[in-house]
Write a protein that holds these residues in place. Sequence first.
Motif: not given
Length: 638
Positions: A79, A45, A116, A142, A8, A81, A112-114, A43
């Motif tokens: 992805k 961020e 946290r 996440d 990531r 995040t 947005l996919n993930i 991924a």
Amino acid sequence: MNRKLLIRDLTLRDGQQSAFATRMNQSQVDKVLPYYKDANFYAMEVWGGAVPDSVMRFLDENPWDRLEKIDHAVGDASKLTALSRGRNLYGYAPYPDEIIDGFFKNAVASGLNIMRIFDALNDVNNIKSSVKYIKKYGGMADCAVCYTVDPKPEEPVRTGPKKRGLLGLFSKKEEAPVESTYKPVFTDEYFLNKARQMRDLGADMITIKDMSGLIPPSRVAKLIPLFKKELNLPIDFHTHCTPGFGLGAVLTAIMHGADIVDTVIWNFAGGPAAPALELIYVFCKKLGIELDVNMEAVAKINEKLLDIRHELEPYDAIKQFPKPYNPLTDELPPEVDKQFNLAIEAVENGDEAALLNACYTIESHFNFPAPDERVKDAEIPGGMYTNMVAQLKQFNSENILPEAMKLIPSVRRDAGLPPLVTPTSQIVGVQAVNSAMNLKSGRPKYANASNQFVALVKGEYGETPVPVDPEFRFEIAGTHEEVAYDTSTYKRQENPVLEEYGGVTLATDEKDQLLLELFPAVATGYLRKRRQEEWEAKQAASSAEGEKQAASPVAARSDQDETPDEVQGHRVICPMPGNILEVVVKEGDEIKKGENILILEAMKMENDITAEVSGKVHRIFVQPGEAVREGAPLVEIV
């Protein structure tokens, strides 16, 4: 078949936030996006944290645009995040489900996919709604367990209620610890239980989130296998390099089975940020672990990052550039190559001292910053430390910093031993500074507790790791019993009609409205400026003569600030630089001394500004969303 490790990349969010105060603008982001599409990170961020606030506050950009433009450029290659604070999202109060629902609907629609999701108290109840709604709209949850440390043995935790009188609470000297027997709170079982609860909520992966960089490799060697054995979910490991554990901790996480690790690309890595991807690549090559990352594309990103870093020089928290290095083309000196082998051997042998020594030697060779002993000794996040320094600079009181640092453990104990992560790190840090200034001036330690500190002690942020002393809660918040935040009483932000800009509303769509809810102090001014620009463009387009526009209310107010009218009564003066969040009174109101007249946001904390005399509100010099300087007039009372 070789084991594969997922990466990531944090460069465009946590990397630039940690090292450059989140000042990377959209044009700079655009320079690297074509290469990110080829880099093949698991991924990236790119959003959340301080990004939505900062792009409005400092860059005059739209947070939703940032996410959407990255999504358009990168597509499905990685992805995307982001980071959010459970029920608080990006604000400093818990939000009702309707706002959380709307936020995730728009975030996923914007690319947005993930998400946290973490809670500053590790109160799993606070992340339930976020897990529900990110999954409702097709995103992944996440869930992050916030790593933190117990107070040092000489700073024992308050393990039960102890009756204290006013004298004990408000002593000008620091009181002695309540308990003499030290009992660890943040055990391996504590972290595992939190992760289990998150798994049971529907988490798609679990992150061990070490926001302070305080987790030593020896602790990583215990927690990663424990989580892998008990959870049956992908495990991500996140840390920072500030105190010096970062590189060794990530290597340990990899060798003990982590599925994903968080890294930053070379020119933004190290110091307050996460370890460099390029160093992790070298370790993985030696370990026979496959990184499904295109390092040639990474090298192209890194070239652009070097130029961008020069552009961000005024905000550079490190001011120390790593030596150029490309692991695909540059050969390591034999003595440095040996240190990589020694580090791997040290992890295999459980020799933490040898591991850290090898990692320090590697980082020193490449000119990455040495461990920050101040942060390491204080056991606080680097960002919390820099925020405290910035706050004291506002008051020209940098000399108080040592006393403020000493007060952090006691303030944290009194507040229920919260982990130090946004927003609790900010709340505790600001209160420690305020308390140090109070004690120096002969005032009680908690004479001017921020609204957020009061809410934390009261119970509105959730359940603290240890109970707050009921007597302390009563003195600070006026109640012995814990009082949870009642989201049914949440009051939506006003969305006024701007008659001066053609009668449009301040927020024109749901995304604007969400900005207003989550960032009222900064979004009010940002959106007002957008509506002003739209109105002026419309007027210019409809006027063949290019009729000059009348001066805006904001411009008029600026003139007023420079040459205020003669004083006709008592003026309430701004005590510190900040933004006007809300004006509670109206001109003509009769008020009494001590009544609240407005709310000032300073250092992301809300501060009630009260009337110093009784009388009638004669003039109000500020409006919501306006930035004000220390000493500026706020309200005049006659």
